[in-house]
Design an enzyme around this catalytic site. Structure first.
Site, mmCIF file in Angstrom:
data_model
loop_
_atom_site.group_PDB
_atom_site.id
_atom_site.type_symbol
_atom_site.label_atom_id
_atom_site.label_comp_id
_atom_site.label_asym_id
_atom_site.label_seq_id
_atom_site.Cartn_x
_atom_site.Cartn_y
_atom_site.Cartn_z
ATOM 1 N N SER A 172 24.259 79.410 -28.490
ATOM 2 C CA SER A 172 24.445 79.259 -27.041
ATOM 3 C C SER A 172 25.537 80.188 -26.539
ATOM 4 O O SER A 172 25.381 80.863 -25.513
ATOM 5 C CB SER A 172 24.781 77.806 -26.706
ATOM 6 O OG SER A 172 23.714 76.950 -27.053
ATOM 7 N N ASP A 173 26.658 80.236 -27.247
ATOM 8 C CA ASP A 173 27.728 81.158 -26.874
ATOM 9 C C ASP A 173 27.285 82.607 -26.996
ATOM 10 O O ASP A 173 27.534 83.429 -26.105
ATOM 11 C CB ASP A 173 28.938 80.943 -27.787
ATOM 12 C CG ASP A 173 29.866 79.845 -27.282
ATOM 13 O OD1 ASP A 173 29.946 79.639 -26.065
ATOM 14 O OD2 ASP A 173 30.524 79.203 -28.119
ATOM 15 N N LEU A 174 26.639 82.942 -28.105
ATOM 16 C CA LEU A 174 26.255 84.330 -28.336
ATOM 17 C C LEU A 174 25.213 84.809 -27.332
ATOM 18 O O LEU A 174 25.287 85.938 -26.835
ATOM 19 C CB LEU A 174 25.738 84.497 -29.765
ATOM 20 C CG LEU A 174 26.765 84.242 -30.873
ATOM 21 C CD1 LEU A 174 26.105 84.308 -32.246
ATOM 22 C CD2 LEU A 174 27.909 85.237 -30.793
#
Length: 398
Positions: A172-174
């Site tokens: 999700s962050d990436l």
């Protein structure tokens, strides 16, 4: 990767982000020449302390992995003096990126619509939030694992009839970092003709939901709730992990030609003529029967050799490699995907450009390492800098 100025050599970015999504984005930009000024709170990006492991200098591997080619400026943005420093730096800035909780910049009087749009009409303001800047969840803190479970990604990841599983990397962050990078470049392209900046935004939740292909597409067509399938594919067969004599191997023989090649290679060419397996739809319908036939055949094979041989014949296949095996691959060495420069080791940029390639220029910075030089470039006098240091509005590397 060493030596090129990069395609973004004339771009200046104030990076107010921390943790992962924002720093991942700004490392992409910095690898391609952008001047990234990492604006950190006096106690620094919290991932500086996310360990073990730490290197010999005490820097965490987590921080080190996404913060090369940047300069660190330590500023207390909660103070009026710190806010004034930021506004002065923005006079010579193309992009500012932040990932505070939605509304935090407004509390400081630094919101885009509130203040920055009028003062700096050409500024690209990039924002990463957990759930978006509007809607009932705006302002709530965002975390990768929470975005994974709330987006449905965890619900489709894992083995059948077993608990859902978080994706092994912070996807999700990436993905948010990749999307905000694209958004920034789109806004810069548009600015080249209008000379106007704009606000661009992505959220962890939105980014994660966008990755639900083909599960969401299948649901829209059928109304059937997607389920955990382990390593199988909801639309393709064979598309599965198989055990061989010495390793696990993944085979993706989705089209008829690939399946024919696979069957022939395994010594069962007639399998592709079986009515149960004549095309992908039939193979998917009879997937359990197909896997029961392929499993024993593959268990006898040397998986490493088999994967390479199948790939050479056009059948998508790969042996499951451990991280050390991955990083040692000749292919990745040729592609400069493993950097070892000036005592620094890290992953290279996957973006390859013929004339202006990405490059390594500097180690991840110590907290406040570049405070004085960045303020000097912004025409702060020595007395002004000393006063800011004494007041605690900024800090320098000790």
């Amino acid at each position: 990767m060493v030596g090129s100025r990069g395609a973004l050599a004339n771009l200046r970015v104030l990076d107010l982000t921390r943790i992962l999504a924002g720093p991942f984005c700004t490392q992409i930009l910095s690898d391609h020449g952008a001047d990234i000024i990492k604006v950190e709170a006096p106690d620094g990006d919290e991932t500086r302390r996310w360990g073990p492991p730490f290197d010999a200098e005490g820097m965490s591997a987590y921080f080190k992995g996404v913060n090369r080619n940047k300069r660190s400026l330590a500023v207390n943005l909660a103070s009026a003096s710190g806010q004034a420093v930021l506004l002065r730096l923005l006079e010579r800035t193309d992009v500012v990126i932040e990932n505070f909780k939605a509304g935090q910049m407004e509390k400081w009087g630094l919101g885009y619509e509130q203040t920055l749009k009028e003062l700096f009409p050409g500024l690209i303001y990039a924002q990463i939030t957990g759930y978006g800047s509007d809607g009932p969840m705006a302002g709530l803190p965002g975390f990768d694992a929470i975005a994974q479970v709330m987006s449905g990604l965890a619900s489709i990841n894992g083995m059948p009839n077993e608990p859902p599983v978080r994706v092994g990397t912070p996807i999700s962050d990436l993905s948010a970092g990749l999307y905000i990078t694209s958004a920034i470049m789109m806004a810069l392209y548009e600015r080249s003709s209008t000379r106007l900046g704009q606000k661009v935004e992505v959220s962890l939740l939105d980014s994660s939901v966008s990755l639900l292909h083909p599960h969401a597409a299948n649901y829209f067509v059928t109304g059937d709730v997607p389920v955990r399938m382990g390593n199988a594919h909801p639309n393709i067969s064979p598309y599965q992990m198989f055990q061989t004599s010495n390793c696990w191997i993944f085979i993706a023989g989705g089209n008829n030609k690939q399946f024919q090649q696979l069957a022939s290679f395994l010594g069962v060419p007639d399998l592709s003529q079986d009515e149960r397996f004549r095309d992908n739809a039939s193979r998917k319908k009879h997937e359990a029967e197909l896997n029961a036939i392929l499993g024993p055949l593959l268990e006898k094979q040397d998986g490493m050799l088999l994967a390479q041989a199948l790939l050479m014949k056009g059948v998508p296949a790969g042996a499951v490699l451990e991280v050390p095996q991955v990083l040692a691959q000749e292919q990745l060495q040729v592609r400069e995907m493993v950097l070892e420069v000036d005592g620094y080791q890290g992953l290279g940029t996957p973006i390859k450009m013929s004339r202006t390639p990405g490059n390594y220029r500097a180690l991840p910075p110590k907290l406040g390492e570049h405070t004085r030089v960045v303020l000097d470039e912004a025409n702060f006098s020595e007395d002004e800098i000393d006063q800011l240091v004494r007041s605690g509005a900024v800090s320098t590397c000790s």
